[in-house]
Scaffold this active site. Structure first.
Site, PDB file in Angstrom:
ATOM      1  N   ASN A  59      -9.776  -4.651  -8.965  1.00 46.25           N
ATOM      2  CA  ASN A  59      -8.370  -4.163  -9.349  1.00 46.25           C
ATOM      3  C   ASN A  59      -7.741  -3.804 -10.198  1.00 46.25           C
ATOM      4  OD1 ASN A  59      -6.868  -2.471  -7.863  1.00 46.25           O
ATOM      5  ND2 ASN A  59      -6.321  -3.001  -5.835  1.00 46.25           N
ATOM      6  N   PHE A  90       0.731  -1.215  -0.068  1.00 47.40           N
ATOM      7  CA  PHE A  90      -0.002  -0.343   0.028  1.00 47.40           C
ATOM      8  C   PHE A  90       1.119   1.265   0.077  1.00 47.40           C
ATOM      9  CE2 PHE A  90      -2.401   3.209   2.168  1.00 47.40           C
ATOM     10  CZ  PHE A  90      -3.659   3.759   1.139  1.00 47.40           C
ATOM     11  N   VAL A  91       0.347   2.503  -0.664  1.00 47.56           N
ATOM     12  CA  VAL A  91       0.958   3.363  -0.887  1.00 47.56           C
ATOM     13  C   VAL A  91       0.140   4.804  -0.586  1.00 47.56           C
ATOM     14  CG1 VAL A  91       2.177   5.294  -1.915  1.00 47.56           C
ATOM     15  CG2 VAL A  91       3.641   3.039  -2.104  1.00 47.56           C
ATOM     16  N   TYR A 126       0.565  -4.087 -11.975  1.00 47.12           N
ATOM     17  CA  TYR A 126       1.845  -5.647 -11.922  1.00 47.12           C
ATOM     18  C   TYR A 126       1.713  -6.310 -13.515  1.00 47.12           C
ATOM     19  CZ  TYR A 126       0.095  -5.169  -6.906  1.00 47.12           C
ATOM     20  OH  TYR A 126       0.077  -4.656  -5.795  1.00 47.12           O
TER      21      TYR A 126
END
Length: 166
Positions: free
Chosen positions: A132, A94-95, A139
């Site tokens: 998502n 997570f960012v 990715y």
């Protein structure tokens, strides 16, 4: 241990005692993003025990900018019976929304890839929610591939307790 310093002054490093509140904040923000805002039962104390207890089994890399944790990669070791070697399971990446686009997410995953390569691990794996699309695109851009024909299975709560009693 510092893995990278960014031009904006942010630092990618191994998590250290005292980081637990910032890590928990990121976990909670991830839960909100994943449409499960009330699902996090984790606590600062539980994180402290898991990450920094006598025999840690969970690890974290963090990006710290201006004294705040703005990105996390929480991971643990796996084992492949087929390769006979360990791998890394990335549990959470997570960012913070306001910090995206600075290369922190890619750097976090790259730090795990480097660790896997350094230690001779055979895999770096994780799951992503089907809906998502931004994460899936990210990715794919870094070379990750979906695992066709594999579906994650999970047992929790009453089902877990029933099986344990069987």
């Amino acid at each position: 241990m510092i893995f990278r310093t960014f031009d904006d002054g942010a630092v990618l490093r191994a998590a250290a005692p005292g980081d637990e509140p910032g890590i928990l904040d990121a976990i909670q923000a991830l839960a909100v993003y994943e449409r499960e805002p009330d699902a996090v039962a984790n606590t600062v104390d539980a994180l402290r025990a898991s990450l920094f207890g006598a025999e840690p089994r969970v690890f974290a890399h963090v990006v710290e900018r201006d004294g705040a944790i703005v990105g996390i990669a929480i991971w643990f070791l796996t084992y492949s019976t087929w390769t006979g070697r360990h791998g890394i399971w990335l549990e959470d990446l997570f960012v913070d929304d306001a910090q995206r686009g600075r290369g922190y997410g890619k750097a976090l995953i790259a730090s795990l890839a480097a660790l896997a390569a350094e230690r001779g691990y055979s895999r770096l794996e994780w799951t992503v929610l089907d809906w998502n699309a931004p994460s899936i695109a990210f990715y794919r851009a870094i070379g990750a591939e979906p695992m066709a024909e594999w579906t994650t299975q999970r047992m929790t709560g009453d089902a877990l307790a029933r099986l344990a009693r069987a």
